[in-house]
Design a protein around this motif. Structure first.
Motif, PDB file in Angstrom:
ATOM      1  N   GLU A  42       1.106   5.446  18.721  1.00  0.00           N
ATOM      2  CA  GLU A  42       0.225   6.180  17.812  1.00  0.00           C
ATOM      3  C   GLU A  42      -0.561   5.235  16.903  1.00  0.00           C
ATOM      4  OE1 GLU A  42       2.732   9.151  15.998  1.00  0.00           O
ATOM      5  OE2 GLU A  42       2.551  10.435  17.761  1.00  0.00           O
ATOM      6  N   ASP A  43       0.093   4.217  16.382  1.00  0.00           N
ATOM      7  CA  ASP A  43      -0.611   3.247  15.544  1.00  0.00           C
ATOM      8  C   ASP A  43      -1.701   2.531  16.337  1.00  0.00           C
ATOM      9  OD1 ASP A  43       0.782   3.845  13.249  1.00  0.00           O
ATOM     10  OD2 ASP A  43       2.097   2.090  13.347  1.00  0.00           O
ATOM     11  N   GLN A  44      -1.368   2.078  17.531  1.00  0.00           N
ATOM     12  CA  GLN A  44      -2.339   1.337  18.337  1.00  0.00           C
ATOM     13  C   GLN A  44      -3.543   2.225  18.675  1.00  0.00           C
ATOM     14  OE1 GLN A  44      -2.687  -1.691  18.675  1.00  0.00           O
ATOM     15  NE2 GLN A  44      -3.556  -2.264  20.626  1.00  0.00           N
ATOM     16  N   LEU A  45      -3.306   3.477  19.045  1.00  0.00           N
ATOM     17  CA  LEU A  45      -4.416   4.369  19.376  1.00  0.00           C
ATOM     18  C   LEU A  45      -5.289   4.656  18.156  1.00  0.00           C
ATOM     19  CD1 LEU A  45      -2.708   6.884  21.809  1.00  0.00           C
ATOM     20  CD2 LEU A  45      -4.389   5.104  22.383  1.00  0.00           C
ATOM     21  N   PHE A  46      -4.705   4.614  16.994  1.00  0.00           N
ATOM     22  CA  PHE A  46      -5.455   4.826  15.757  1.00  0.00           C
ATOM     23  C   PHE A  46      -6.295   3.604  15.392  1.00  0.00           C
ATOM     24  CE2 PHE A  46      -5.802   5.121  11.085  1.00  0.00           C
ATOM     25  CZ  PHE A  46      -6.389   6.369  10.981  1.00  0.00           C
ATOM     26  N   LEU A  47      -5.860   2.421  15.807  1.00  0.00           N
ATOM     27  CA  LEU A  47      -6.470   1.173  15.354  1.00  0.00           C
ATOM     28  C   LEU A  47      -7.434   0.527  16.345  1.00  0.00           C
ATOM     29  CD1 LEU A  47      -3.295  -0.347  13.706  1.00  0.00           C
ATOM     30  CD2 LEU A  47      -5.237   0.701  12.550  1.00  0.00           C
ATOM     31  N   ILE A  48      -7.578   1.093  17.540  1.00  0.00           N
ATOM     32  CA  ILE A  48      -8.464   0.498  18.542  1.00  0.00           C
ATOM     33  C   ILE A  48      -9.682   1.393  18.763  1.00  0.00           C
ATOM     34  CG2 ILE A  48      -6.569  -0.693  19.719  1.00  0.00           C
ATOM     35  CD1 ILE A  48      -6.761   1.505  21.897  1.00  0.00           C
ATOM     36  N   ASN A  49     -10.654   0.860  19.482  1.00  0.00           N
ATOM     37  CA  ASN A  49     -11.823   1.645  19.875  1.00  0.00           C
ATOM     38  C   ASN A  49     -11.440   2.452  21.115  1.00  0.00           C
ATOM     39  OD1 ASN A  49     -14.247   2.721  20.624  1.00  0.00           O
ATOM     40  ND2 ASN A  49     -15.330   0.770  20.772  1.00  0.00           N
ATOM     41  N   THR A  50     -11.067   3.693  20.921  1.00  0.00           N
ATOM     42  CA  THR A  50     -10.586   4.529  22.033  1.00  0.00           C
ATOM     43  C   THR A  50     -11.706   4.979  22.958  1.00  0.00           C
ATOM     44  OG1 THR A  50     -10.696   6.515  20.665  1.00  0.00           O
ATOM     45  CG2 THR A  50      -8.579   5.356  20.754  1.00  0.00           C
ATOM     46  N   ALA A  51     -12.942   4.854  22.539  1.00  0.00           N
ATOM     47  CA  ALA A  51     -14.066   5.262  23.391  1.00  0.00           C
ATOM     48  C   ALA A  51     -14.118   4.440  24.678  1.00  0.00           C
ATOM     49  CB  ALA A  51     -15.373   5.132  22.627  1.00  0.00           C
ATOM     50  N   GLN A  52     -13.567   3.253  24.660  1.00  0.00           N
ATOM     51  CA  GLN A  52     -13.612   2.368  25.817  1.00  0.00           C
ATOM     52  C   GLN A  52     -12.403   2.518  26.735  1.00  0.00           C
ATOM     53  OE1 GLN A  52     -14.097  -1.509  24.098  1.00  0.00           O
ATOM     54  NE2 GLN A  52     -16.211  -1.124  23.500  1.00  0.00           N
ATOM     55  N   LEU A  53     -11.457   3.388  26.398  1.00  0.00           N
ATOM     56  CA  LEU A  53     -10.256   3.548  27.214  1.00  0.00           C
ATOM     57  C   LEU A  53     -10.546   4.296  28.504  1.00  0.00           C
ATOM     58  CD1 LEU A  53      -7.481   4.510  24.646  1.00  0.00           C
ATOM     59  CD2 LEU A  53      -7.644   2.406  25.971  1.00  0.00           C
ATOM     60  N   ALA A  54      -9.948   3.830  29.579  1.00  0.00           N
ATOM     61  CA  ALA A  54     -10.009   4.546  30.857  1.00  0.00           C
ATOM     62  C   ALA A  54      -9.027   5.710  30.799  1.00  0.00           C
ATOM     63  CB  ALA A  54      -9.655   3.592  31.990  1.00  0.00           C
ATOM     64  N   LYS A  55      -8.953   6.486  31.871  1.00  0.00           N
ATOM     65  CA  LYS A  55      -8.032   7.626  31.922  1.00  0.00           C
ATOM     66  C   LYS A  55      -6.575   7.183  31.970  1.00  0.00           C
ATOM     67  CE  LYS A  55     -11.210  10.842  34.049  1.00  0.00           C
ATOM     68  NZ  LYS A  55     -11.458  11.762  35.155  1.00  0.00           N
ATOM     69  N   ALA A  56      -6.341   5.949  32.420  1.00  0.00           N
ATOM     70  CA  ALA A  56      -4.971   5.422  32.503  1.00  0.00           C
ATOM     71  C   ALA A  56      -4.976   3.955  32.100  1.00  0.00           C
ATOM     72  CB  ALA A  56      -4.422   5.582  33.915  1.00  0.00           C
ATOM     73  N   ILE A  57      -3.901   3.546  31.437  1.00  0.00           N
ATOM     74  CA  ILE A  57      -3.718   2.158  31.019  1.00  0.00           C
ATOM     75  C   ILE A  57      -2.222   1.897  30.931  1.00  0.00           C
ATOM     76  CG2 ILE A  57      -3.809   2.705  28.547  1.00  0.00           C
ATOM     77  CD1 ILE A  57      -5.291  -0.017  28.166  1.00  0.00           C
ATOM     78  N   SER A  58      -1.807   0.671  31.193  1.00  0.00           N
ATOM     79  CA  SER A  58      -0.386   0.342  31.064  1.00  0.00           C
ATOM     80  C   SER A  58      -0.036   0.201  29.587  1.00  0.00           C
ATOM     81  CB  SER A  58      -0.055  -0.957  31.802  1.00  0.00           C
ATOM     82  OG  SER A  58      -0.620  -2.062  31.116  1.00  0.00           O
ATOM     83  N   PHE A  59       1.230   0.373  29.274  1.00  0.00           N
ATOM     84  CA  PHE A  59       1.696   0.204  27.897  1.00  0.00           C
ATOM     85  C   PHE A  59       1.350  -1.188  27.394  1.00  0.00           C
ATOM     86  CE2 PHE A  59       4.955  -1.153  24.865  1.00  0.00           C
ATOM     87  CZ  PHE A  59       4.838  -0.165  23.903  1.00  0.00           C
ATOM     88  N   ASP A  60       1.650  -2.226  28.187  1.00  0.00           N
ATOM     89  CA  ASP A  60       1.356  -3.601  27.765  1.00  0.00           C
ATOM     90  C   ASP A  60      -0.140  -3.812  27.592  1.00  0.00           C
ATOM     91  OD1 ASP A  60       4.022  -4.352  27.658  1.00  0.00           O
ATOM     92  OD2 ASP A  60       4.034  -5.145  29.709  1.00  0.00           O
ATOM     93  N   GLY A  61      -0.943  -3.242  28.498  1.00  0.00           N
ATOM     94  CA  GLY A  61      -2.393  -3.354  28.387  1.00  0.00           C
ATOM     95  C   GLY A  61      -2.911  -2.704  27.116  1.00  0.00           C
ATOM     96  N   LEU A  62      -2.362  -1.539  26.780  1.00  0.00           N
ATOM     97  CA  LEU A  62      -2.754  -0.844  25.561  1.00  0.00           C
ATOM     98  C   LEU A  62      -2.422  -1.679  24.334  1.00  0.00           C
ATOM     99  CD1 LEU A  62      -3.752   1.738  24.084  1.00  0.00           C
ATOM    100  CD2 LEU A  62      -1.376   2.537  24.168  1.00  0.00           C
ATOM    101  N   MET A  63      -1.220  -2.240  24.301  1.00  0.00           N
ATOM    102  CA  MET A  63      -0.787  -3.015  23.139  1.00  0.00           C
ATOM    103  C   MET A  63      -1.571  -4.311  22.967  1.00  0.00           C
ATOM    104  SD  MET A  63       1.287  -1.180  21.596  1.00  0.00           S
ATOM    105  CE  MET A  63       1.070   0.445  22.219  1.00  0.00           C
ATOM    106  N   LYS A  64      -2.203  -4.798  24.037  1.00  0.00           N
ATOM    107  CA  LYS A  64      -2.962  -6.047  23.973  1.00  0.00           C
ATOM    108  C   LYS A  64      -4.425  -5.840  23.584  1.00  0.00           C
ATOM    109  CE  LYS A  64      -0.044  -8.538  27.206  1.00  0.00           C
ATOM    110  NZ  LYS A  64       0.088  -9.076  28.568  1.00  0.00           N
TER     111      LYS A  64
END
Length: 90
Positions: A55-77
């Motif tokens: 939840e913190d990471q999704l709040f702090l990143i530019n979510t507009a660039q996210l694909a429909k799927a991402i790995s946990f490690d990829g998200l955290m990086k």
């Protein structure tokens, strides 16, 4: 002990989870998310610290660039727009 059935043994695993973005625009799949699974009832869940981390990471990143799927490690990086969640008063 499983928090759901109170009988089974919980083991560490990884699983896909589906998360709604903070702005409500879409949901994404987060693959290989650290999870727990009960060998009794089969419930699969994430510890509170993993939920907060996502939840913190999704709040702090530019979510507009996210694909429909991402790995946990990829998200955290992904690079953060802010250093931390300044709206978390817990």
């Amino acid at each position: 002990m499983c928090p759901w059935c109170k009988e089974g043994t919980v083991v560490n695993t990884s699983d896909s989870v589906y998360w709604e973005l903070p702005d409500g625009t879409k949901a994404i799949e987060i693959t290989d998310t650290p999870s727990k699974q009960c060998d009794g009832c089969g419930a699969c869940f994430q510890d509170d610290d993993i939920v907060k981390e996502i939840e913190d990471q999704l709040f702090l990143i530019n979510t507009a660039q996210l694909a429909k799927a991402i790995s946990f490690d990829g998200l955290m990086k992904l690079p953060r727009l802010l250093k931390r969640n300044y709206f978390d008063f817990s």
